[in-house]
Motif scaffolding. Structure first.
Motif, PDB file in Angstrom:
ATOM      1  N   LEU A   1       0.845  -1.202   0.000  1.00  0.00           N
ATOM      2  CA  LEU A   1       0.000   0.000   0.000  1.00  0.00           C
ATOM      3  C   LEU A   1       0.876   1.247   0.000  1.00  0.00           C
ATOM      4  O   LEU A   1       0.563   2.237  -0.665  1.00  0.00           O
ATOM      5  CB  LEU A   1      -0.923  -0.025   1.223  1.00  0.00           C
ATOM      6  N   MET A   2       1.993   1.174   0.706  1.00  0.00           N
ATOM      7  CA  MET A   2       2.921   2.315   0.704  1.00  0.00           C
ATOM      8  C   MET A   2       3.517   2.521  -0.684  1.00  0.00           C
ATOM      9  O   MET A   2       3.757   3.646  -1.107  1.00  0.00           O
ATOM     10  CB  MET A   2       4.032   2.090   1.736  1.00  0.00           C
ATOM     11  N   VAL A   3       3.758   1.407  -1.388  1.00  0.00           N
ATOM     12  CA  VAL A   3       4.224   1.508  -2.773  1.00  0.00           C
ATOM     13  C   VAL A   3       3.202   2.279  -3.603  1.00  0.00           C
ATOM     14  O   VAL A   3       3.539   3.143  -4.411  1.00  0.00           O
ATOM     15  CB  VAL A   3       4.450   0.094  -3.374  1.00  0.00           C
ATOM     16  N   PHE A   4       1.921   1.989  -3.343  1.00  0.00           N
ATOM     17  CA  PHE A   4       0.851   2.689  -4.058  1.00  0.00           C
ATOM     18  C   PHE A   4       0.920   4.183  -3.785  1.00  0.00           C
ATOM     19  O   PHE A   4       0.868   5.003  -4.707  1.00  0.00           O
ATOM     20  CB  PHE A   4      -0.502   2.123  -3.621  1.00  0.00           C
ATOM     21  N   PHE A   5       1.063   4.541  -2.502  1.00  0.00           N
ATOM     22  CA  PHE A   5       1.096   5.967  -2.172  1.00  0.00           C
ATOM     23  C   PHE A   5       2.303   6.644  -2.816  1.00  0.00           C
ATOM     24  O   PHE A   5       2.206   7.771  -3.301  1.00  0.00           O
ATOM     25  CB  PHE A   5       1.100   6.167  -0.657  1.00  0.00           C
ATOM     26  N   ALA A   6       3.442   5.928  -2.835  1.00  0.00           N
ATOM     27  CA  ALA A   6       4.628   6.498  -3.473  1.00  0.00           C
ATOM     28  C   ALA A   6       4.356   6.728  -4.962  1.00  0.00           C
ATOM     29  O   ALA A   6       4.648   7.800  -5.503  1.00  0.00           O
ATOM     30  CB  ALA A   6       5.815   5.559  -3.280  1.00  0.00           C
ATOM     31  N   ALA A   7       3.755   5.728  -5.604  1.00  0.00           N
ATOM     32  CA  ALA A   7       3.491   5.840  -7.041  1.00  0.00           C
ATOM     33  C   ALA A   7       2.527   6.987  -7.323  1.00  0.00           C
ATOM     34  O   ALA A   7       2.701   7.729  -8.294  1.00  0.00           O
ATOM     35  CB  ALA A   7       2.919   4.522  -7.566  1.00  0.00           C
TER      36      ALA A   7
ATOM     37  N   MET B   1       3.986   1.020 -30.216  1.00  0.00           N
ATOM     38  CA  MET B   1       4.014  -0.037 -29.200  1.00  0.00           C
ATOM     39  C   MET B   1       3.759   0.575 -27.820  1.00  0.00           C
ATOM     40  O   MET B   1       3.964   1.765 -27.594  1.00  0.00           O
ATOM     41  CB  MET B   1       5.388  -0.729 -29.193  1.00  0.00           C
ATOM     42  N   TYR B   2       3.310  -0.285 -26.927  1.00  0.00           N
ATOM     43  CA  TYR B   2       3.068   0.153 -25.555  1.00  0.00           C
ATOM     44  C   TYR B   2       3.869  -0.729 -24.609  1.00  0.00           C
ATOM     45  O   TYR B   2       3.772  -1.958 -24.676  1.00  0.00           O
ATOM     46  CB  TYR B   2       1.580   0.047 -25.224  1.00  0.00           C
ATOM     47  N   THR B   3       4.660  -0.119 -23.768  1.00  0.00           N
ATOM     48  CA  THR B   3       5.377  -0.880 -22.741  1.00  0.00           C
ATOM     49  C   THR B   3       5.076  -0.250 -21.391  1.00  0.00           C
ATOM     50  O   THR B   3       5.340   0.939 -21.201  1.00  0.00           O
ATOM     51  CB  THR B   3       6.903  -0.821 -22.978  1.00  0.00           C
ATOM     52  N   PRO B   4       4.506  -1.014 -20.470  1.00  0.00           N
ATOM     53  CA  PRO B   4       4.238  -0.437 -19.155  1.00  0.00           C
ATOM     54  C   PRO B   4       5.547  -0.069 -18.460  1.00  0.00           C
ATOM     55  O   PRO B   4       6.534  -0.806 -18.573  1.00  0.00           O
ATOM     56  CB  PRO B   4       3.532  -1.569 -18.397  1.00  0.00           C
ATOM     57  N   THR B   5       5.554   1.055 -17.773  1.00  0.00           N
ATOM     58  CA  THR B   5       6.755   1.450 -17.033  1.00  0.00           C
ATOM     59  C   THR B   5       6.678   0.900 -15.612  1.00  0.00           C
ATOM     60  O   THR B   5       5.663   0.343 -15.196  1.00  0.00           O
ATOM     61  CB  THR B   5       6.876   2.974 -16.964  1.00  0.00           C
ATOM     62  N   ILE B   6       7.732   1.132 -14.867  1.00  0.00           N
ATOM     63  CA  ILE B   6       7.773   0.674 -13.478  1.00  0.00           C
ATOM     64  C   ILE B   6       6.639   1.318 -12.667  1.00  0.00           C
ATOM     65  O   ILE B   6       6.094   0.718 -11.748  1.00  0.00           O
ATOM     66  CB  ILE B   6       9.157   0.977 -12.865  1.00  0.00           C
ATOM     67  N   TRP B   7       6.239   2.546 -13.077  1.00  0.00           N
ATOM     68  CA  TRP B   7       5.176   3.231 -12.324  1.00  0.00           C
ATOM     69  C   TRP B   7       3.808   2.635 -12.619  1.00  0.00           C
ATOM     70  O   TRP B   7       2.935   2.630 -11.761  1.00  0.00           O
ATOM     71  CB  TRP B   7       5.191   4.740 -12.632  1.00  0.00           C
ATOM     72  N   ASP B   8       3.626   2.123 -13.835  1.00  0.00           N
ATOM     73  CA  ASP B   8       2.391   1.372 -14.131  1.00  0.00           C
ATOM     74  C   ASP B   8       2.289   0.175 -13.197  1.00  0.00           C
ATOM     75  O   ASP B   8       1.255  -0.077 -12.588  1.00  0.00           O
ATOM     76  CB  ASP B   8       2.417   0.862 -15.581  1.00  0.00           C
ATOM     77  N   TRP B   9       3.389  -0.564 -13.113  1.00  0.00           N
ATOM     78  CA  TRP B   9       3.375  -1.778 -12.289  1.00  0.00           C
ATOM     79  C   TRP B   9       3.253  -1.421 -10.816  1.00  0.00           C
ATOM     80  O   TRP B   9       2.554  -2.109 -10.069  1.00  0.00           O
ATOM     81  CB  TRP B   9       4.641  -2.611 -12.534  1.00  0.00           C
ATOM     82  N   ALA B  10       3.944  -0.349 -10.406  1.00  0.00           N
ATOM     83  CA  ALA B  10       3.892   0.031  -8.990  1.00  0.00           C
ATOM     84  C   ALA B  10       2.462   0.382  -8.591  1.00  0.00           C
ATOM     85  O   ALA B  10       2.000   0.011  -7.505  1.00  0.00           O
ATOM     86  CB  ALA B  10       4.826   1.215  -8.738  1.00  0.00           C
ATOM     87  N   THR B  11       1.735   1.065  -9.469  1.00  0.00           N
ATOM     88  CA  THR B  11       0.354   1.427  -9.147  1.00  0.00           C
ATOM     89  C   THR B  11      -0.509   0.176  -9.052  1.00  0.00           C
ATOM     90  O   THR B  11      -1.327   0.046  -8.141  1.00  0.00           O
ATOM     91  CB  THR B  11      -0.221   2.372 -10.225  1.00  0.00           C
ATOM     92  N   TYR B  12      -0.280  -0.745  -9.992  1.00  0.00           N
ATOM     93  CA  TYR B  12      -1.067  -1.986  -9.976  1.00  0.00           C
ATOM     94  C   TYR B  12      -0.787  -2.787  -8.703  1.00  0.00           C
ATOM     95  O   TYR B  12      -1.709  -3.171  -7.966  1.00  0.00           O
ATOM     96  CB  TYR B  12      -0.726  -2.809 -11.227  1.00  0.00           C
ATOM     97  N   ILE B  13       0.493  -3.008  -8.423  1.00  0.00           N
ATOM     98  CA  ILE B  13       0.849  -3.789  -7.230  1.00  0.00           C
ATOM     99  C   ILE B  13       0.384  -3.052  -5.974  1.00  0.00           C
ATOM    100  O   ILE B  13      -0.054  -3.670  -5.004  1.00  0.00           O
ATOM    101  CB  ILE B  13       2.379  -4.045  -7.236  1.00  0.00           C
ATOM    102  N   GLY B  14       0.439  -1.736  -6.049  1.00  0.00           N
ATOM    103  CA  GLY B  14      -0.031  -0.941  -4.915  1.00  0.00           C
ATOM    104  C   GLY B  14      -1.502  -1.169  -4.610  1.00  0.00           C
ATOM    105  O   GLY B  14      -1.897  -1.276  -3.439  1.00  0.00           O
ATOM    106  N   THR B  15      -2.325  -1.282  -5.666  1.00  0.00           N
ATOM    107  CA  THR B  15      -3.748  -1.521  -5.373  1.00  0.00           C
ATOM    108  C   THR B  15      -3.957  -2.938  -4.854  1.00  0.00           C
ATOM    109  O   THR B  15      -4.875  -3.168  -4.066  1.00  0.00           O
ATOM    110  CB  THR B  15      -4.646  -1.301  -6.608  1.00  0.00           C
ATOM    111  N   ILE B  16      -3.098  -3.871  -5.244  1.00  0.00           N
ATOM    112  CA  ILE B  16      -3.186  -5.208  -4.636  1.00  0.00           C
ATOM    113  C   ILE B  16      -2.893  -5.073  -3.146  1.00  0.00           C
ATOM    114  O   ILE B  16      -3.551  -5.697  -2.307  1.00  0.00           O
ATOM    115  CB  ILE B  16      -2.217  -6.185  -5.345  1.00  0.00           C
ATOM    116  N   GLY B  17      -1.930  -4.213  -2.810  1.00  0.00           N
ATOM    117  CA  GLY B  17      -1.649  -3.940  -1.401  1.00  0.00           C
ATOM    118  C   GLY B  17      -2.847  -3.356  -0.697  1.00  0.00           C
ATOM    119  O   GLY B  17      -3.192  -3.765   0.419  1.00  0.00           O
ATOM    120  N   LEU B  18      -3.520  -2.405  -1.337  1.00  0.00           N
ATOM    121  CA  LEU B  18      -4.715  -1.796  -0.730  1.00  0.00           C
ATOM    122  C   LEU B  18      -5.782  -2.860  -0.493  1.00  0.00           C
ATOM    123  O   LEU B  18      -6.378  -2.945   0.582  1.00  0.00           O
ATOM    124  CB  LEU B  18      -5.253  -0.703  -1.662  1.00  0.00           C
ATOM    125  N   PHE B  19      -5.988  -3.697  -1.499  1.00  0.00           N
ATOM    126  CA  PHE B  19      -7.004  -4.741  -1.402  1.00  0.00           C
ATOM    127  C   PHE B  19      -6.716  -5.660  -0.224  1.00  0.00           C
ATOM    128  O   PHE B  19      -7.585  -5.921   0.614  1.00  0.00           O
ATOM    129  CB  PHE B  19      -7.013  -5.538  -2.720  1.00  0.00           C
TER     130      PHE B  19
END
Lengths: 483, 179
Positions: free
Chosen positions: A59-65, A414-432
């Motif tokens: 969740l903290m990763v989410f807030f950072a992102a 082309m589309y490549t997700p950045t580290i911030w895309d992933w950080a936001t996604y993983i962050g919401t898993i943290g929130l959940f």
């Protein structure tokens, strides 16, 4: 005779194991479930602490992102033109889809009088609310200037402007916020009688006060139960069309536009089936470890898992039919852009995502046809995880592959997700999971008053069968009385 | 304070829902009207046994839903036709078909809100205090015991006769409860 044999086997199915295992009374059942939130704070299980800390870290990763997003803007993500919808919208659809199983279990199965919902509806409704909370964040973050999110809402303003009510994106604002609100109300209403029993069994003053306040003074009066049951039934009746409408509107966000791969009429039903598919997968992913860890196998039996696996198989087949229909329509339409889109999915730069999707959602769920696999709990857990991944891939395939090569090759990108895309996604898993672990620690994870009711009904049913013949004997309908 | 002591009523405690159901029928037949049951789950047939009428809640929810539909549809029509007409690709301002989804969502939102808050309002909840909580052993009313209360406000209420009547219904105990 073949016919009577079949009838008899129907009869035995009717008499399967009870939905509440073990020798339980109202008292032991209530005490068992209430004992989980009553564990003193100092004796919080170490496993819970570890997992909660991990979730909180995410969740903290989410807030950072999000903080970095606020400073820099959406440029930190991988989105570009033409791929304006990236992982943020993939995650939005993924999370909101997961939520749908909770409403299906609590509302649709209530209307269909499926008693097996009673032990899993609290957890799956909680899952719905937390998933909708995660989902709702993404479109707001996607706005870029998130402090202006209230522009989405219709309110009288000095610009003299109103939202565009003909746009599915505006419909989505109403659909998701209504869905979140109604799910929360449904969940809270279901909790009131359970808060009352937590209040009455509370081991100390602090808990008695907190749960007492939350119970709103519930005393189980007959007149109150009458209104309560009516309200609950009406909520179920209202939530049922709502759950269908929400993912249909999410699907219309896509199909109203003219992007090849989005512009199809079958998106709404196919999205709804996919939502239920992914939601049941998530319920299984959560409930298999939870029932083991908290010793709830008396209430969430293998038969419950079997039912859920069957729902997953059915909705999975509808989803797979959707994949096949997409291919067929692309060919049958004769439209070169649609044909190219399908071909590009299968052989283009993102082909591995497409084939992984077919494997996860199309092929692996076919194992669930067999009772042997449905009753194998570790395998069921793995399959449910695979389906969760598959449904995420489905949204990735629909959104990114369709967008990255639309009409003019000069506009492809082309589309490549950045580290911030992933950080936001993983962050919401943290929130959940942060919310989920708090729920597991402090609230009754099974709907206790409905379980008492179910126990009452199961006793009565056993009593009735006892009167007829030998207890537990297979019920055989009169042959020819209708099949 | 013994001086202010007022009797709320007599409360009988039962072990099973069937006993309570039988007692409720007997109480109604004996002519008592200010009677209420307290149970750990909704017992089928209890409202009929106590002579309680059906709830008005569905009508309130209908009104809530219609109000939601009207609000949703009028909001969109007023905004898109009168207050802020915005021509998009020559489509009519009053494109009511496009207003259906939000009208639907508003219907559900207000109907669901009415169901929940209407239920709480009709039940007079949240409520801080109720005399029934003074009943000895009432903590089990939310777990595994079934209670039947005859209020002192009932015209047929008589401390000795009503106690005798309740004792005859085979309860675990009968208690006099103060306000």
């Amino acid at each position: 005779m073949q016919q009577s044999k079949r009838l008899q086997s129907y009869g035995t199915v009717e008499q399967e194991e009870p939905l509440i295992q073990g020798d339980h009374s109202y008292g032991t059942l209530t005490t068992k479930i209430n004992s989980i939130p009553f564990v003193p704070l100092r004796r919080t299980p170490i496993g819970w602490l570890l997992l909660f800390s991990l979730s909180f870290l995410l969740l903290m990763v989410f807030f950072a992102a999000v903080t970095y997003l606020l400073i820099q803007g959406v440029g930190i993500w991988g989105i570009n033109i033409p791929v304006g919808w990236g992982l943020d919208i993939v995650n939005f659809v993924w999370w909101i889809g997961i939520g749908h199983a909770g409403t299906l279990i609590s509302a649709v199965l209530l209307l269909l009088r499926q008693p097996w919902r009673n032990s899993i509806n609290r957890l799956s409704e909680a899952m719905t609310i937390f998933a909708v909370a995660c989902a709702g964040l993404f479109p707001i973050l996607h706005l870029g200037r998130i402090w202006l999110f209230y522009w989405l809402l219709p309110y009288p303003n000095n610009l003299g402007m109103w939202p565009m009510f003909r746009s599915p994106l505006t419909w989505d604002v109403f659909a998701v916020s209504t869905y979140g609100t109604v799910s929360l109300l449904f969940w809270l209403v279901g909790l009131i009688p359970d808060f009352a029993s937590l209040r009455d069994q509370a081991p100390n003053r602090a808990r008695r006060l907190i749960y007492g306040a939350l119970a709103l003074g519930w005393r189980g009066a007959g007149k109150h139960w009458q209104r309560y049951e009516m309200a609950y039934l009406l909520l179920a009746g209202l939530a049922t069309p709502l759950v269908v409408s929400v993912h249909s509107i999410v699907a219309l966000d896509f199909s109203v536009s003219q992007v090849p791969g989005w512009h199809t009429t079958f998106f709404p039903p196919y999205f709804v089936a996919g939502a239920i598919f992914s939601g049941f997968a998530m319920v299984l992913t959560l409930i298999i470890p939870i029932r083991k860890y908290y010793g709830l196998k008396d209430f969430v039996t293998d038969r419950h898992l079997d039912f859920m696996a069957k729902v997953m198989l059915t909705t999975g087949l509808i989803v797979f039919y959707g994949y096949m229909a997409e291919i067929f329509y692309a060919w049958y339409s004769g439209n070169e852009y649609e044909r190219f889109m399908v071909w590009n999915r299968m052989t283009g730069p993102y082909a591995p995502a497409y084939w992984a999707l077919i494997a996860c959602n199309g092929i692996i769920p076919q194992l669930l046809w067999f009772r042997r696999f449905r009753s194998n709990v570790p395998l069921l857990f793995v399959v449910s995880l695979i389906i969760n991944i598959g449904m995420w891939l489905e949204r990735f395939v629909i959104i990114v592959i369709s967008l990255h090569r639309d009409y003019l090759p000069s506009a492809w990108h082309m589309y490549t997700p950045t580290i911030w895309d992933w950080a936001t996604y993983i962050g919401t898993i943290g929130l959940f999971f942060t919310l989920l672990f708090l729920f597991l620690r402090f609230l009754p994870i099974i709907n206790v008053f409905e379980m008492r009711h179910l126990l009452h009904e199961e006793h009565e049913a056993a009593h009735r069968h006892g009167k007829g013949g030998q207890h537990g004997e297979a019920y055989t309908p009169t042959p020819g009385a209708g099949d | 304070m013994q001086d202010n002591y007022q009797v709320y009523g007599l409360v009988a405690e039962f072990e099973t829902s069937d006993q309570l159901l039988a007692a409720a029928r007997a109480t109604k037949d004996a002519g008592y009207r200010k009677v209420e049951s307290y149970t750990p789950f909704a017992v089928e047939g209890l409202n009929e046994a106590l002579g309680q009428r059906k709830t008005r809640l569905p009508w309130l929810v209908l009104v809530g839903g219609l109000l939601g539909a009207a609000t949703g549809f009028l909001m969109q029509t007023i905004a898109s036709v009168y207050d802020y007409p915005w021509l998009v690709a020559g489509r009519p301002y009053f494109s009511w078909q496009a207003f259906v989804p939000i009208t639907f969502e508003m219907t559900i939102l207000l109907a669901a809100g009415t169901a929940v808050f209407g239920m709480l309002l009709l039940n007079h909840l949240p409520r801080h205090y109720h005399p029934i909580f003074n009943t000895p052993g009432f903590k089990r009313a939310s777990v595994d015991r079934f209670f039947l209360a005859i209020e002192a406000a009932d015209p047929r209420y008589n401390p000795t006769e009503t106690t005798e009547f309740l004792r005859g219904l085979n309860p675990l105990r009968v208690s006099e409860v103060g306000c």
